[in-house]
Design a protein around this motif. Structure first.
Motif, short mmCIF file in Angstrom:
data_model
loop_
_atom_site.label_atom_id
_atom_site.label_comp_id
_atom_site.label_asym_id
_atom_site.label_seq_id
_atom_site.Cartn_x
_atom_site.Cartn_y
_atom_site.Cartn_z
N ALA A 40 0.82 -1.21 0.00
CA ALA A 40 0.00 0.00 0.00
C ALA A 40 0.86 1.26 0.00
O ALA A 40 0.56 2.24 -0.69
CB ALA A 40 -0.92 -0.01 1.23
N ASP A 41 1.95 1.24 0.78
CA ASP A 41 2.81 2.41 0.84
C ASP A 41 3.46 2.69 -0.52
O ASP A 41 3.54 3.84 -0.96
CB ASP A 41 3.89 2.22 1.90
CG ASP A 41 3.32 2.20 3.31
OD1 ASP A 41 2.21 2.76 3.50
OD2 ASP A 41 3.97 1.62 4.19
N GLU A 42 3.95 1.63 -1.16
CA GLU A 42 4.59 1.82 -2.46
C GLU A 42 3.56 2.27 -3.50
O GLU A 42 3.84 3.13 -4.34
CB GLU A 42 5.27 0.51 -2.92
CG GLU A 42 6.38 0.03 -2.02
CD GLU A 42 7.59 0.95 -2.05
OE1 GLU A 42 7.56 1.96 -2.78
OE2 GLU A 42 8.57 0.66 -1.34
N ALA A 43 2.36 1.66 -3.45
CA ALA A 43 1.31 2.06 -4.39
C ALA A 43 0.96 3.53 -4.20
O ALA A 43 0.75 4.28 -5.16
CB ALA A 43 0.08 1.18 -4.22
N ALA A 44 0.90 3.95 -2.93
CA ALA A 44 0.57 5.35 -2.64
C ALA A 44 1.67 6.27 -3.16
O ALA A 44 1.42 7.42 -3.52
CB ALA A 44 0.37 5.53 -1.14
N ALA A 45 2.90 5.76 -3.18
CA ALA A 45 4.02 6.55 -3.67
C ALA A 45 4.09 6.54 -5.20
O ALA A 45 5.00 7.14 -5.78
CB ALA A 45 5.32 6.02 -3.08
N GLY A 46 3.17 5.85 -5.81
CA GLY A 46 3.13 5.82 -7.27
C GLY A 46 4.02 4.78 -7.89
O GLY A 46 4.29 4.83 -9.10
N LEU A 47 4.52 3.83 -7.10
CA LEU A 47 5.38 2.78 -7.63
C LEU A 47 4.56 1.55 -8.00
O LEU A 47 3.62 1.18 -7.29
CB LEU A 47 6.44 2.39 -6.61
CG LEU A 47 7.40 3.49 -6.14
CD1 LEU A 47 8.39 2.94 -5.12
CD2 LEU A 47 8.14 4.10 -7.33
N THR A 48 4.91 0.91 -9.10
CA THR A 48 4.22 -0.28 -9.56
C THR A 48 4.94 -1.52 -9.04
O THR A 48 6.12 -1.72 -9.32
CB THR A 48 4.19 -0.34 -11.10
OG1 THR A 48 3.54 0.84 -11.59
CG2 THR A 48 3.46 -1.58 -11.58
N PRO A 49 4.23 -2.39 -8.28
CA PRO A 49 4.88 -3.61 -7.77
C PRO A 49 5.24 -4.55 -8.93
O PRO A 49 4.43 -4.78 -9.84
CB PRO A 49 3.80 -4.24 -6.88
CG PRO A 49 2.86 -3.12 -6.56
CD PRO A 49 2.86 -2.23 -7.76
N VAL A 50 6.45 -5.10 -8.89
CA VAL A 50 6.94 -6.01 -9.92
C VAL A 50 7.70 -7.14 -9.24
O VAL A 50 8.47 -6.89 -8.31
CB VAL A 50 7.89 -5.28 -10.91
CG1 VAL A 50 8.61 -6.27 -11.82
CG2 VAL A 50 7.11 -4.27 -11.75
#
Length: 343
Positions: A40-50
């Motif tokens: 959630a934190d990475e998504a909120a930061a605009g990063l795409t999980p890979v």
């Protein structure tokens, strides 16, 4: 890294693999361990999980991925990358094909065989221009060349494609025994020949004070890429994600080889307790010495590059030695769409 995935030598083995692969692909969805996780934190930061699935435990042969992770190259590209370790049962092709991983590390011969069996994969970059598979012999062994293997005992994974290739090319017959994951039997038998990886087993022999020589398969004109593969659906649906991952990975390899490798080394040592700094130093030096990542500039090779003509030659050789279920073209196996133009 003696075994980099699974290789198939005869049609019955390929057929069995195909049936098993289809069963796994159709009948098994993502598990809690391997399914892509959403942070959630990475998504909120605009990063795409890979998720990037490697073929073995963390090591220098994966240095570019860990350097890109440690130096923040993936984050700069908008990606939150999880580099997952492999092992003897990595199942890279299946994990990528069914979506448990977005990217995977797979040799080009393995990729060709997987695609010929119906798995929806495509190679988008080369992690290694030249795979480091070799044969290890004792320094005083009479085996000086592949033509000397006639009548010898060779320890190697039984499904290796190169076995039938070497036997046919050099008109030799040798006794093949299955690999044990360790060098004890090799150290105990001065006559034994065994498969190895240029960056690994020679170092372990050196540590034990055992003089050895290595015969690289590339010297026998068996020359495979270690490729970065993805699902074809990801290429169609998210081309910019693929492009960003490839660019950051190539940047990681450039930095790992030509800059300070310690950021990647630190991560690798943290994630692989069996690894040592000495092994990492030896392996990185071997990657450079044998031009395994950067290739040979005089041949137009460079980090990440794929030569479609060379790849077609490899495919044709696999067909010649009955290692592919059907004819393929280089375009069936790889795409150059996501690679930077040659400078």
């Amino acid at each position: 890294m003696s075994v980099c995935g699974f290789r198939f030598m005869t049609f019955p083995l390929r057929l069995l693999s195909f049936v098993s692969s289809c069963a796994l692909l159709v009948g098994c969805g993502p598990t809690d361990q391997s399914a892509p996780s959403k942070n959630a934190d990475e998504a909120a930061a605009g990063l795409t999980p890979v998720i990037m699935q490697t073929d073995w435990f963390p090591q220098a042969e994966h240095g570019g991925f860990y350097q890109a992770l440690a130096r923040g190259f993936y984050r700069e590209a908008g990606l939150d990358v999880d580099v997952r370790p492999g092992g003897p049962s990595s199942h890279v092709r299946l994990r990528v094909a069914r979506g448990d991983a977005d990217f995977g590390l797979l040799r080009s011969d393995d990729t060709a065989m997987a695609i010929s069996q119906g798995l929806p994969l495509v190679m988008v970059a080369a992690s290694l221009q030249h795979d480091g598979e070799a044969l290890l012999v004792h320094a005083d062994s009479p085996v000086q060349d592949f033509s000397d293997l006639d009548g010898q005992t060779v320890m190697a994974p039984l499904s290796m494609v190169w076995v039938s290739y070497i036997q046919k090319k050099y008109d030799v017959v040798f006794k093949l025994v299955p690999t044990t994951y360790g060098l004890a039997s090799f150290f105990a038998d001065p006559a034994l020949v065994r498969s190895c990886y240029l960056t690994s087993e020679p170092f372990l022999a050196q540590e034990r004070g055992v003089p050895v020589r290595a015969l690289p398969l590339i010297d026998a004109e068996y020359d495979a890429y270690a490729g970065v593969v993805v699902r074809r659906e990801l290429v169609r649906s998210s081309p910019e994600l693929v492009r960003a991952f490839v660019a950051a990975t190539l940047r990681g390899w450039e930095d790992y080889l030509n800059g300070d490798p310690s950021p990647a080394d630190t991560l690798i040592l943290e994630r692989n307790p069996q690894m040592s700094q000495g092994q990492l130093d030896y392996s990185r030096a071997a990657l450079i010495e044998h031009s395994m990542v950067a290739g040979f500039p005089e041949k137009g090779e460079r980090i990440g590059a794929i030569d479609m003509g060379r790849l077609q030659h490899e495919i044709d050789r696999l067909r010649e030695f009955d290692a592919l279920a059907k004819a393929l073209s280089a375009e069936d196996i790889a795409t150059l769409e996501f690679l930077p133009a040659a400078k």
